[in-house]
Motif scaffolding. Structure first.
Motif, PDB file in Angstrom:
ATOM      1  N   GLN A 133      -2.604   7.183  -0.863  1.00 11.82           N
ATOM      2  CA  GLN A 133      -2.793   7.053  -2.303  1.00 11.82           C
ATOM      3  C   GLN A 133      -3.654   5.835  -2.635  1.00 11.82           C
ATOM      4  OE1 GLN A 133       0.784   8.003  -4.534  1.00 11.82           O
ATOM      5  NE2 GLN A 133       0.363   6.312  -5.916  1.00 11.82           N
ATOM      6  N   ASP A 134      -3.404   4.712  -1.964  1.00 12.13           N
ATOM      7  CA  ASP A 134      -4.145   3.478  -2.234  1.00 12.13           C
ATOM      8  C   ASP A 134      -5.261   3.299  -1.218  1.00 12.13           C
ATOM      9  OD1 ASP A 134      -2.481   2.725  -4.351  1.00 12.13           O
ATOM     10  OD2 ASP A 134      -1.108   1.655  -3.026  1.00 12.13           O
ATOM     11  N   SER A 135      -6.422   2.857  -1.709  1.00  9.05           N
ATOM     12  CA  SER A 135      -7.525   2.571  -0.793  1.00  9.05           C
ATOM     13  C   SER A 135      -7.522   1.099  -0.378  1.00  9.05           C
ATOM     14  CB  SER A 135      -8.860   2.932  -1.434  1.00  9.05           C
ATOM     15  OG  SER A 135      -9.032   2.230  -2.648  1.00  9.05           O
ATOM     16  N   GLU A 136      -6.841   0.256  -1.150  1.00 12.06           N
ATOM     17  CA  GLU A 136      -6.732  -1.156  -0.778  1.00 12.06           C
ATOM     18  C   GLU A 136      -5.359  -1.689  -1.179  1.00 12.06           C
ATOM     19  OE1 GLU A 136      -9.105  -3.475  -4.179  1.00 12.06           O
ATOM     20  OE2 GLU A 136     -10.365  -2.144  -2.990  1.00 12.06           O
ATOM     21  N   GLN A 137      -5.025  -2.858  -0.642  1.00 12.15           N
ATOM     22  CA  GLN A 137      -3.715  -3.458  -0.900  1.00 12.15           C
ATOM     23  C   GLN A 137      -3.596  -3.900  -2.356  1.00 12.15           C
ATOM     24  OE1 GLN A 137      -2.999  -6.662   1.836  1.00 12.15           O
ATOM     25  NE2 GLN A 137      -3.195  -5.365   3.630  1.00 12.15           N
ATOM     26  N   VAL A 148       0.860  -1.178   0.000  1.00 13.18           N
ATOM     27  CA  VAL A 148       0.000   0.000   0.000  1.00 13.18           C
ATOM     28  C   VAL A 148       0.895   1.226   0.000  1.00 13.18           C
ATOM     29  CG1 VAL A 148      -1.619   1.352   1.400  1.00 13.18           C
ATOM     30  CG2 VAL A 148      -1.917  -1.104   1.202  1.00 13.18           C
TER      31      VAL A 148
END
Length: 108
Positions: free
Chosen positions: A13-17, A9
């Motif tokens: 920036q990322d909402s999920e792995q 992650v």
């Protein structure tokens, strides 16, 4: 090249792995922060500096790097993860690219 499934992650920036299978390469980029001001401000590559943070999840363990630029081109580091496996982490610069390489073995 670790033989283990890895997820990562990029915080903020990322909402999920994102998944990265063993022996594969996953490309990603760090989005630069927004410039402040009413008209905006153009920044060129050499003028942009911000922490490039990444969190890696491997075998119920977490490897966190607050700023890759602080550890780039350092020595390869060994980390023991939750199942007892030793994972080697190497962060190096190749041209304009930062490479984070995980392995659970080494070449002689």
């Amino acid at each position: 090249h670790s033989g283990l499934e890895v997820c990562f992650v990029i915080p903020g920036q990322d909402s999920e792995q994102r998944r990265c299978s063993s022996s594969s390469i996953e490309y990603f980029r760090f989005d630069p922060p927004s410039a402040l001001g009413s008209g905006g401000k153009r920044l060129y590559g050499q003028d942009v500096s911000f922490a490039k943070e990444i969190v890696i999840y491997i075998a119920n363990s977490t490897l966190a790097f607050k700023n890759l630029d602080d550890v780039v081109d350092g020595n390869r580091e060994a980390r023991r993860i939750s199942d007892g496996t030793i994972v080697f982490v190497e962060i190096r610069r190749e041209g304009k690219t930062t490479v984070l390489h995980l392995s659970s073995g080494f070449d002689i």
